[in-house]
Motif scaffolding. Structure first.
Motif, PDB file in Angstrom:
ATOM      1  N   GLU A  38      18.105  33.047  59.018  1.00 49.24           N
ATOM      2  CA  GLU A  38      17.679  33.855  60.203  1.00 49.24           C
ATOM      3  C   GLU A  38      16.964  33.688  60.991  1.00 49.24           C
ATOM      4  OE1 GLU A  38      18.168  37.149  61.001  1.00 49.24           O
ATOM      5  OE2 GLU A  38      19.926  36.792  59.307  1.00 49.24           O
ATOM      6  N   VAL A  41      23.437  31.440  62.893  1.00 50.72           N
ATOM      7  CA  VAL A  41      24.756  31.854  63.590  1.00 50.72           C
ATOM      8  C   VAL A  41      25.593  32.528  63.202  1.00 50.72           C
ATOM      9  CG1 VAL A  41      26.707  30.434  64.918  1.00 50.72           C
ATOM     10  CG2 VAL A  41      24.049  29.476  64.720  1.00 50.72           C
ATOM     11  N   SER A  43      25.100  34.337  59.665  1.00 54.57           N
ATOM     12  CA  SER A  43      23.913  35.256  58.248  1.00 54.57           C
ATOM     13  C   SER A  43      24.667  35.065  56.867  1.00 54.57           C
ATOM     14  CB  SER A  43      23.730  36.594  59.553  1.00 54.57           C
ATOM     15  OG  SER A  43      22.917  36.711  59.358  1.00 54.57           O
ATOM     16  N   LYS A 512      12.477  33.406  69.180  1.00 49.63           N
ATOM     17  CA  LYS A 512      13.594  34.224  68.751  1.00 49.63           C
ATOM     18  C   LYS A 512      13.301  35.019  68.806  1.00 49.63           C
ATOM     19  CE  LYS A 512      11.948  35.385  64.343  1.00 49.63           C
ATOM     20  NZ  LYS A 512      12.104  34.454  62.501  1.00 49.63           N
ATOM     21  N   ASP A 552      19.157  31.318  68.021  1.00 50.43           N
ATOM     22  CA  ASP A 552      19.711  30.291  67.203  1.00 50.43           C
ATOM     23  C   ASP A 552      19.590  28.630  67.151  1.00 50.43           C
ATOM     24  OD1 ASP A 552      22.313  29.852  68.061  1.00 50.43           O
ATOM     25  OD2 ASP A 552      22.676  31.683  68.259  1.00 50.43           O
TER      26      ASP A 552
END
Lengths: 644, 644
Positions: A38, A41, A43, A512, A552
């Motif tokens: 996390e 791209v 998971s 993020k 990501d």
């Protein structure tokens, strides 16, 4: 060094090529884990990535333990790179435990150890080149810092002047925001102006106010962008070269010392002179480079032993390492396989004429002409059936060329390792053929064309044209010079990877999910402002920059790459919208973090623009300067003489 | 060379410094005429500018005639620079007559000879340095051309790829215009992308379409912007240096030849050795450099004549020119004037303490601290009475510093020619004092503040802060290195002037009056589109770029400078609006001229970016590389040894 057979076997195992490759594979896998963690791209559950990481760490730990067995314990613990790796692995484990525990109890925390991952690449035993590069940069830092301070001083002075001269003028950018009204803002605006990214925004209002202000901006850019950036280049270039030279000298010294010790072990006394006999030498070379041919080995010996005495002195022995490094390409003029299989046909008149034609200069010219015609056809609309049919003709022509060449020249010579263009041609043509066939099959089967396949076909077609470069000697010389910086560029690439990875990890933790990307056909109203209400009506969202984010690791890398190569991209983050961007990125953060985010981008820009790009330019400059005054070494010359 | 007294007198007159200056003044006046000719900054009637030009031409003609009398006729007519000047002057006269006749008959025509004006600067006898620079560039051209062709090839390949990959994608910039739809447009868009000026416009839509396209753009910029531009730098740097070296070697050879001939004329024979006696040598030096002191002359002689033989051989004689070029700064330790006028007071205890204080290191630190505090005060709001009063305090402190230094050090030593910072300080402080007083007087007399005066005061205040650089040795070293490139930069400045003047003249003839500038408070509706209906709704007019035009020579120069230093400014002309701009500039022209206008800008960009900027960077690199391995010449060392 323990010369017992067991220790030697361990040492040889340690230096086995496969193990080197394996270490790098494990490190790369560890680095690539960022793709699956996390923000991911693709998971993967936490246990999977953690398990993978543990495997990688285990592998590296084993490698370090192996290394500690090979070299004396005292040296092992005195070497900072080993200590570094031990510390890094410990930190990894600690972080993994903490993170796992918090995750299990439902808390989220920061995987701070990910920042340390690229350090594995630096500190692993195989990373000497990379460590050397880092050392060079570290050694150059004091001088860079002096220039940097002077540059900052100049920036501060100019900002003060901008504040005083323009601040009260109530100037407004096109977007209506006023600027140069606050000292820190001025400094920042002028820093961005360095890249000339925001120039029309901050320059035109002032210029419209009075022509004299144009002088201020031009002076600023000449002094700071051109002069200081050139000084940075000079300093980086000079230091990097100097320190690298110093390192190489050290290396050569160490090598000579070791060779001298080897000589002491191997020497026999003939008269009063300690010498090494040919038989021992041959034995040694066989051990060190088992894949060397006998002819080659004898050639090397004859160079060392000018007078055919059957033994060599210390001086000649010390040259062995350099000698073994010279690549001698053994061009065996083997007969063409066809000549063996069907000599009558291969030596017939028609066959001979074909050989003559293929070897003739006109053959090359004809194919250059074909390439040019092909270029025109590529430029035309490919929907036209004439053009798409012509493509088959061109493919046939190219294939014919390769087949003719293979018929004329010996295949193994044609595909020798240094025949770059032959490889290039064959691979491009074959893949183009394959892709075109697939494309045609898809089309005829259902009238359906895959865009991906078509794109690949186009790229391959265009790449084919590059071949023309090979026929023009002065072009080829430049390309050769550029390809010569390939190997050092590999080290440089690792260096960039390390820097980018660290920044990407920090950036991802900080930013993020602050910006969301919506599909082009999304009707979500949030699409208008990249999913962040703070970005409403900002130029950032209006210009559709949502894809520049830290969501990501791939996006992060692309964003950082853009920031590096595209001046304009600092603008993309800065411009009038930089503040919006920062505010947005740091949305929920406190004012302190707000400044921290700005520091993040400026820091990255400084590191990359001042150091990384200048090293890149230095590489190219160095390659060309050397090219212009290249002289072969004595050893090369004497080798060539012998061969003649 | 005719050694008659009359010829020598003519020669000496020719080489008189005043005449050199006069020639440059006339050329500069001639170049400055562009300010007064249509399109003019300050309009003057045609007869006035023509008369001025005639005077300048007459002066230059006289100079050339003088030159032809000084050197042999054969050499004069073989020298291309003289032929050039004769041709240029003839063309000037022809153009003037044609233009005058057409003007008188009411027709308008083009003053094409104005483009040739800067060539006077190149071809006049005094312009050797400039001619040498041009020759260097000309000699470097073949190699630059090869790289350039390769670069264009790469550009074409990338454009073809962009056309094929992106052309069909129907990508649109933010303004809604589609791009990469036509091959020539693609080439042009990518050329502009070189400067990374239009990157968000052309890059973001593609990136939004698919992340893979980011790779295309990044690859393009890395290869073309960074790699090729570095190769250009390498080629220009290397060639410029090489050819300049060659020229210098030629020059040294000629000098030695001439000195050898002089030696043959002056030699006496002592024994078998031809020598020059001290008396003749002294006579010679007196003739050549009359302002040299006797002590200095004797010092020089003692260097040449190591063994006090009273005469020198050929080798020593040949050093004379180099020796005379070394600047020996005679630091006479003269007593302070106060000591002569009032010795009692000057030598009193208080006075001595003052001397000690001023000479102490702490004194410097205190003033550095004062400067830093001053910097803070400058940054504060000057409306505050406390701050404006503090300004007086700072001025007093700075004045006090200068007075104290003048009291302690001998004034003539303090204001010696090489004491750059003392001059700097004094001039800045005195002008700041003057400007502040004027400002205060204006304010108190009518409460009226002149913006100009206030601006000057601010600039002077900020400039004062630069002094801090002098106290940090490593900063000073960098500044010294940079100032050392001053003299070659002068030649470079002339080179830039020539290039810019030519482009400005052509640009003015092509584009004058196409864009109008309106005052900020103008209510004319034409203000919305810079007075040109073609620009309605264009980004160019919207962003208020009207002031970037070719309406007069000053605007032209600023526009060209902007195009040079500000990448973004190619964008300013290009971006989405470039086509508008071109269309507008070439409003009434045919389609042919439309392309010509585009060629004009790209040509300028190529010349400036590839050659001019790289030469600039090469200068700075060279200065620093030399700085890093500087060694004094033998002559310097022996001179220093003698002095000790």
């Amino acid at each position: 060094f323990d010369p017992s057979p067991q220790a030697v076997r361990l040492y040889l195992l340690y230096n086995h090529g496969l193990l080197h490759v394996l270490v790098y594979v494990f490190i790369m896998v560890d680095l690539a884990l960022a793709l699956f963690e996390e923000p991911a791209v693709v998971s993967l559950p936490l246990w999977a990535t953690s398990a993978m990481e543990l495997v990688c760490l285990l592998a590296i730990t084993l490698r370090v333990i192996h290394y500690s067995k090979v070299i004396p314990r005292r040296i092992f613990f005195r070497d900072p790179k080993n200590l570094c790796i031990i510390v890094i692995i410990t930190l990894f484990l600690i972080d993994m435990i903490i993170y796992g525990a918090l995750y299990a109890s439902g808390h989220s925390s920061v995987r701070w150890s990910r920042v340390l991952r690229p350090l594995l690449l630096v500190n692993v035993t195989e990373g000497q080149q990379l460590r050397r590069a880092f050392r060079s940069i570290r050694n150059a830092l004091p001088q860079i810092l002096v220039v940097f301070c002077l540059f900052i001083f100049s920036l501060l002075i100019f900002s003060l002047m901008a504040l005083k001269l323009l601040g009260k003028r109530n100037l407004k950018t096109i977007d209506g925001t006023s600027y140069f009204t606050n000292y820190l803002e001025s400094v920042f605006e002028l820093y961005v102006l360095l890249t000339t990214a925001n120039s029309p925004d901050v320059m035109m209002p002032a210029y419209n106010y009075s022509s004299y202000f144009a002088i201020f901006f031009i002076l600023y850019i000449v002094i700071n962008t051109y002069t200081f950036m050139s000084v940075f280049l000079a300093v980086v270039y000079n230091n990097y070269k100097k320190h690298l030279k110093e390192e190489v000298r050290q290396l050569v010294k160490t090598k000579r010392q070791k060779l001298r010790r080897a000589f002491c072990l191997l020497k026999e006394n003939i008269g009063t002179n300690p010498v090494v006999s040919q038989s021992r030498w041959t034995e040694l070379v066989k051990q060190v480079q088992p894949n060397i041919s006998t002819a080659h080995r004898e050639l090397l010996w004859s160079i060392l032993d000018h007078n055919n005495k059957g033994h060599i002195g210390k001086q000649a022995f010390l040259q062995i390492a350099d000698l073994l490094n010279i690549q001698v390409i053994t061009l065996k003029s083997r007969p063409h396989p066809f000549q063996l299989w069907m000599p009558a046909l291969y030596n017939s008149t028609v066959s001979r004429i074909i050989h003559r034609i293929v070897k003739h200069r006109v053959f090359v010219f004809v194919y250059d002409a074909v390439i040019l015609v092909n270029a025109v056809f590529i430029g035309l609309d490919e929907e036209d059936p004439l053009v798409s049919n012509a493509e088959w003709a061109f493919l046939t022509l190219y294939l014919l060329e390769i087949l003719l060449k293979l018929y004329t020249f010996e295949p193994r010579a044609f595909f020798a390792r240094h025949q770059f263009w032959n490889w290039f041609d064959t691979i491009i043509i074959l893949s183009a053929l394959l892709a075109t066939i697939i494309n045609a099959a898809l089309k005829s089967s259902g009238g359906y064309t895959s865009r991906q396949i078509l794109d690949i076909v186009f790229i391959l077609r265009v790449l084919r044209l590059i071949r023309v470069v090979d026929t023009i000697p002065s072009f080829r010389a430049i390309i050769d010079t550029l390809t010569r910086i390939g190997p050092p560029m590999l080290t440089f690439g690792q260096l960039i990877l390390v820097v980018y990875y660290i920044f990407a990890m920090v950036g991802m933790e900080l930013f993020k999910g602050k910006i969301q990307v919506f599909a082009a056909n999304s009707t979500d109203p949030a699409r208008e402002y990249c999913g962040n209400p703070l970005l409403k009506d900002s130029a950032f969202a209006r210009n559709n920059y949502c894809k520049n984010n830290f969501n990501d690791v791939v996006s992060s890398f692309i964003l950082l790459l853009e920031l590096t190569v595209v001046n304009q991209c600092l603008n993309l983050v800065n411009k009038v919208t930089f503040l919006d961007f920062i505010l947005l990125l740091t949305g929920g953060f406190t004012a302190v973090t707000h400044n921290a985010a700005r520091i993040f981008f400026v820091l990255f820009h400084i590191v990359v623009v001042i150091i990384i790009i200048n090293i890149f330019v230095a590489f190219i400059l160095e390659a060309f300067f050397i090219e212009y005054m290249v002289e072969k070494t004595d050893l090369h010359t004497s080798l060539e003489k012998k061969i003649e």
